[in-house]
Motif scaffolding. Structure first.
Motif, PDB file in Angstrom:
ATOM      1  N   ILE A 140       0.844  -1.191   0.000  1.00 40.09           N
ATOM      2  CA  ILE A 140       0.000   0.000   0.000  1.00 40.09           C
ATOM      3  C   ILE A 140       0.880   1.241   0.000  1.00 40.09           C
ATOM      4  N   PRO A 141       0.693   2.154  -0.956  1.00 43.61           N
ATOM      5  CA  PRO A 141       1.522   3.366  -1.017  1.00 43.61           C
ATOM      6  C   PRO A 141       1.387   4.208   0.243  1.00 43.61           C
ATOM      7  N   SER A 142       2.454   4.902   0.574  1.00 40.46           N
ATOM      8  CA  SER A 142       2.442   5.816   1.721  1.00 40.46           C
ATOM      9  C   SER A 142       2.289   7.241   1.200  1.00 40.46           C
ATOM     10  N   ASP A 143       1.085   7.755   1.262  1.00 44.08           N
ATOM     11  CA  ASP A 143       0.849   9.146   0.883  1.00 44.08           C
ATOM     12  C   ASP A 143      -0.343   9.666   1.665  1.00 44.08           C
ATOM     13  N   ALA A 144      -0.816  10.839   1.283  1.00 43.80           N
ATOM     14  CA  ALA A 144      -1.853  11.507   2.069  1.00 43.80           C
ATOM     15  C   ALA A 144      -3.258  11.069   1.695  1.00 43.80           C
ATOM     16  N   ALA A 145      -3.409  10.237   0.668  1.00 43.47           N
ATOM     17  CA  ALA A 145      -4.738   9.815   0.232  1.00 43.47           C
ATOM     18  C   ALA A 145      -5.374   8.923   1.293  1.00 43.47           C
ATOM     19  N   PRO A 146      -6.701   8.880   1.357  1.00 46.38           N
ATOM     20  CA  PRO A 146      -7.374   7.980   2.284  1.00 46.38           C
ATOM     21  C   PRO A 146      -6.903   6.539   2.098  1.00 46.38           C
ATOM     22  N   LEU A 147      -6.880   5.788   3.165  1.00 49.99           N
ATOM     23  CA  LEU A 147      -6.313   4.441   3.132  1.00 49.99           C
ATOM     24  C   LEU A 147      -7.060   3.531   2.158  1.00 49.99           C
ATOM     25  N   TYR A 148      -8.379   3.657   2.110  1.00 47.74           N
ATOM     26  CA  TYR A 148      -9.130   2.771   1.208  1.00 47.74           C
ATOM     27  C   TYR A 148      -8.785   3.046  -0.259  1.00 47.74           C
ATOM     28  N   LEU A 149      -8.518   4.325  -0.598  1.00 42.79           N
ATOM     29  CA  LEU A 149      -8.127   4.655  -1.969  1.00 42.79           C
ATOM     30  C   LEU A 149      -6.740   4.123  -2.288  1.00 42.79           C
ATOM     31  N   ARG A 150      -5.841   4.175  -1.295  1.00 45.25           N
ATOM     32  CA  ARG A 150      -4.500   3.636  -1.523  1.00 45.25           C
ATOM     33  C   ARG A 150      -4.543   2.131  -1.732  1.00 45.25           C
ATOM     34  N   LEU A 151      -5.426   1.457  -1.015  1.00 52.54           N
ATOM     35  CA  LEU A 151      -5.575   0.019  -1.207  1.00 52.54           C
ATOM     36  C   LEU A 151      -6.158  -0.278  -2.590  1.00 52.54           C
ATOM     37  N   ALA A 152      -7.133   0.512  -3.026  1.00 55.79           N
ATOM     38  CA  ALA A 152      -7.699   0.333  -4.366  1.00 55.79           C
ATOM     39  C   ALA A 152      -6.645   0.621  -5.432  1.00 55.79           C
ATOM     40  N   ASP A 153      -5.799   1.642  -5.212  1.00 50.23           N
ATOM     41  CA  ASP A 153      -4.719   1.938  -6.153  1.00 50.23           C
ATOM     42  C   ASP A 153      -3.745   0.767  -6.254  1.00 50.23           C
ATOM     43  N   ALA A 154      -3.434   0.161  -5.102  1.00 50.73           N
ATOM     44  CA  ALA A 154      -2.528  -0.995  -5.098  1.00 50.73           C
ATOM     45  C   ALA A 154      -3.142  -2.154  -5.872  1.00 50.73           C
ATOM     46  N   MET A 155      -4.450  -2.326  -5.721  1.00 56.05           N
ATOM     47  CA  MET A 155      -5.138  -3.381  -6.449  1.00 56.05           C
ATOM     48  C   MET A 155      -5.067  -3.119  -7.958  1.00 56.05           C
ATOM     49  N   GLU A 156      -5.321  -1.868  -8.366  1.00 54.68           N
ATOM     50  CA  GLU A 156      -5.278  -1.530  -9.785  1.00 54.68           C
ATOM     51  C   GLU A 156      -3.874  -1.717 -10.343  1.00 54.68           C
ATOM     52  N   ARG A 157      -2.858  -1.346  -9.553  1.00 50.71           N
ATOM     53  CA  ARG A 157      -1.478  -1.514 -10.001  1.00 50.71           C
ATOM     54  C   ARG A 157      -1.152  -2.989 -10.196  1.00 50.71           C
ATOM     55  N   ASP A 158      -1.561  -3.844  -9.271  1.00 51.91           N
ATOM     56  CA  ASP A 158      -1.235  -5.267  -9.365  1.00 51.91           C
ATOM     57  C   ASP A 158      -2.023  -5.953 -10.483  1.00 51.91           C
ATOM     58  N   ILE A 159      -3.233  -5.463 -10.757  1.00 50.28           N
ATOM     59  CA  ILE A 159      -3.983  -5.998 -11.900  1.00 50.28           C
ATOM     60  C   ILE A 159      -3.275  -5.642 -13.197  1.00 50.28           C
ATOM     61  N   GLY A 160      -2.833  -4.374 -13.281  1.00 50.80           N
ATOM     62  CA  GLY A 160      -2.121  -3.944 -14.474  1.00 50.80           C
ATOM     63  C   GLY A 160      -0.823  -4.695 -14.686  1.00 50.80           C
ATOM     64  N   ALA A 161      -0.143  -5.045 -13.590  1.00 48.94           N
ATOM     65  CA  ALA A 161       1.139  -5.747 -13.687  1.00 48.94           C
ATOM     66  C   ALA A 161       0.980  -7.241 -13.907  1.00 48.94           C
ATOM     67  N   GLY A 162      -0.242  -7.754 -13.780  1.00 45.18           N
ATOM     68  CA  GLY A 162      -0.469  -9.184 -13.960  1.00 45.18           C
ATOM     69  C   GLY A 162      -0.340  -9.989 -12.683  1.00 45.18           C
ATOM     70  N   THR A 163      -0.014  -9.332 -11.568  1.00 42.28           N
ATOM     71  CA  THR A 163       0.055 -10.041 -10.289  1.00 42.28           C
ATOM     72  C   THR A 163      -1.310 -10.601  -9.918  1.00 42.28           C
ATOM     73  N   LEU A 164      -2.345  -9.845 -10.257  1.00 40.59           N
ATOM     74  CA  LEU A 164      -3.721 -10.316 -10.080  1.00 40.59           C
ATOM     75  C   LEU A 164      -4.306 -10.531 -11.476  1.00 40.59           C
ATOM     76  N   PRO A 165      -4.236 -11.728 -12.017  1.00 39.69           N
ATOM     77  CA  PRO A 165      -4.716 -11.964 -13.388  1.00 39.69           C
ATOM     78  C   PRO A 165      -6.237 -11.950 -13.468  1.00 39.69           C
ATOM     79  N   ALA A 166      -6.738 -11.745 -14.665  1.00 40.31           N
ATOM     80  CA  ALA A 166      -8.181 -11.746 -14.889  1.00 40.31           C
ATOM     81  C   ALA A 166      -8.775 -13.075 -14.449  1.00 40.31           C
ATOM     82  N   GLY A 167      -9.904 -13.000 -13.754  1.00 35.58           N
ATOM     83  CA  GLY A 167     -10.593 -14.191 -13.279  1.00 35.58           C
ATOM     84  C   GLY A 167     -10.173 -14.649 -11.895  1.00 35.58           C
ATOM     85  N   MET A 168      -9.106 -14.072 -11.348  1.00 32.83           N
ATOM     86  CA  MET A 168      -8.629 -14.489 -10.031  1.00 32.83           C
ATOM     87  C   MET A 168      -9.604 -14.035  -8.939  1.00 32.83           C
TER      88      MET A 168
END
Length: 472
Positions: free
Chosen positions: A8-36
């Protein structure tokens, strides 16, 4: 149970948004593949030391962005990321299966080369629905189009076309052909003369004929419209409207230099003529190949047509017409109401979403990249039989041929399974350049295009041989 521990990134954004950003980043990188299947919210909260409320809000935000599908009793599943539009496997993918070698290859339609866009459209619609922005797509909207779509159009024209305009001066149209019909019918009356290049876009010819207008062709040279010829023709006809394609002219691929555009503007001002600039192929001219639009040089008298269908996605059926700020709108508004009442909203909403998130730029860049590959293939196979186009990403090429030879080549190519635009389709006046247009984006994939160009090269060589052998 799925094991996924996001950073989870360390910045000033609300924690839930940072978690969603981490999810989007990992989906884009293939860490979380489609259908998982993602971990249950309570389990992930325990694993990360977060409250269940924070994780629930993060999952909801990810679903809003179109990243997840949530099913009661089954859990949340990854929908997948936007496709990499520059990947060869995507660029080679056609909107339809590759043509069988025994079937006809149709190179008549000047369309962008096919890239895989269905997933990008699906994600855009999902995200628009999740943010309650789809409602206009099932309603009548204002005649000039949705404000947010026109704002996206203005941003696109400034960034990709080099034209600054106010969204209030834009009209959203149902593709470039609709825009041409709207402008011609609004500014002209049956019997009026409209000037254009000696050969021009076939769709403009169809629209003019349907509206009872007379197209008068103006002599061209290697840069397009010849200024001296335009000056003489305006003095002779006293026409009030000039329709021109200054960038990658259709069909000859000629492009006007800055000096040529400035000369055209001076003549238009001297004769007080309105210019209708069709810049459908501006998208294929890269930096350094694209002088300012005529509309930027003469904003007081130029209507500017930008086709999103030609450079981004044909299925969006979207174009914009930028109007001179002082031009009266009522005749155009009557035309809008007469020919469609209002433009469809869905394609515009998808485009506005793509512009906001950067997908539109990625798509346009991928289209240009594929067009560059296809143009290089045409150069390699056709060689000196084709004119060198005025940009390195041209979607069509021009084969200069004498009238009889053009007819002969078209006929023999058709018998060999390759269909081309008839040479007379674009001709307006007798001094028009003679030849054949070859649409490189029409083939579903590169292999199909290569077969067609190879056939065409053989036909041209055999036609040259016949013509030479007949000379005594």
């Amino acid at each position: 149970m799925t094991r996924w521990r996001p950073e989870i990134p360390s910045d000033a954004a609300p924690l839930y948004l940072r978690l969603a950003d981490a999810m989007e980043r990992d989906i884009g990188a293939g860490t979380l593949p489609a259908g998982m299947r993602l971990p249950p919210q309570r389990d992930l909260a325990h694993q990360l030391g977060l409250s269940i409320g924070t994780v629930t809000r993060a999952y909801a935000e990810a679903e809003r962005r179109g990243l997840l599908d949530a099913h009661v009793g089954r859990g949340s599943f990854v929908r997948g990321s936007l496709p990499d539009l520059t990947a060869p496997s995507v660029l080679f993918h056609a909107a339809h299966p590759a043509a069988d070698p025994e079937t006809v290859i149709d190179l008549r339609c000047n369309t962008p080369p096919a890239i895989a866009l269905s997933r990008s459209v699906e994600l855009a619609v999902t995200r628009l629905a999740a943010t309650a922005q789809l409602e206009p797509s099932v309603q009548y909207i204002q005649g000039t189009g949705l404000r947010l779509v026109r704002e996206a159009g203005a941003a696109w024209l400034a960034r990709r076309h080099g034209l600054a305009c106010d969204p209030d001066d834009l009209i959203q149209c149902n593709g470039g052909q609709h825009a041409i019909g709207l402008v011609l019918s609004s500014l002209c009356r049956p019997g009026d003369t409209v000037l254009c290049e000696s050969s021009t876009f076939h769709g403009a010819k169809v629209a003019a004929e349907h509206l009872g207008l007379t197209l008068r062709g103006v002599t061209m040279d290697e840069e397009g419209l010849d200024p001296a010829a335009l000056d003489r023709t305006l003095a002779e006809t006293r026409a009030r409207l000039l329709f021109t394609l200054p960038t990658l002219h259709n069909p000859t691929t000629r492009s006007m230099s800055l000096a040529r555009r400035e000369a055209i503007v001076r003549i238009a001002r001297r004769h007080d003529v309105t210019i209708f600039e069709d810049d459908a192929y501006c998208a294929y001219a890269g930096p350094g190949e694209r002088p300012p639009p005529i509309a930027a040089l003469a904003p007081e008298r130029t209507l500017y047509l930008a086709s999103i269908s030609k450079g981004v996605c044909p299925g969006l059926r979207l174009a914009f017409v930028a109007l001179p700020p002082a031009m009266p709108r009522e005749r155009l508004m009557r035309g809008i109401r007469a020919f469609g009442y209002c433009p469809p909203a869905l394609g515009g909403l998808i485009f506005a979403h793509w512009v906001a998130e950067g997908t539109a730029d990625a798509v346009a860049d991928a289209v240009q990249a594929e067009a560059a590959h296809r143009l290089e293939m045409a150069r390699r196979i056709l060689g000196c039989a084709m004119d060198q186009p005025g940009a390195r990403h041209a979607p069509h090429v021009w084969l200069p041929l004498a009238p009889l030879q053009a007819e002969r080549v078209m006929g023999r190519a058709a018998r060999a399974g390759v269909e081309l635009t008839p040479p007379e389709a674009s001709i307006v006046s007798r001094d028009a350049a003679s030849g054949l247009r070859v649409c490189l984006g029409a083939a579903g994939d590169r292999a199909t295009l290569e077969r067609a160009l190879t056939v065409l090269h053989g036909v041209i060589r055999s036609s040259d041989a016949v013509r030479t052998d007949s000379v005594v």
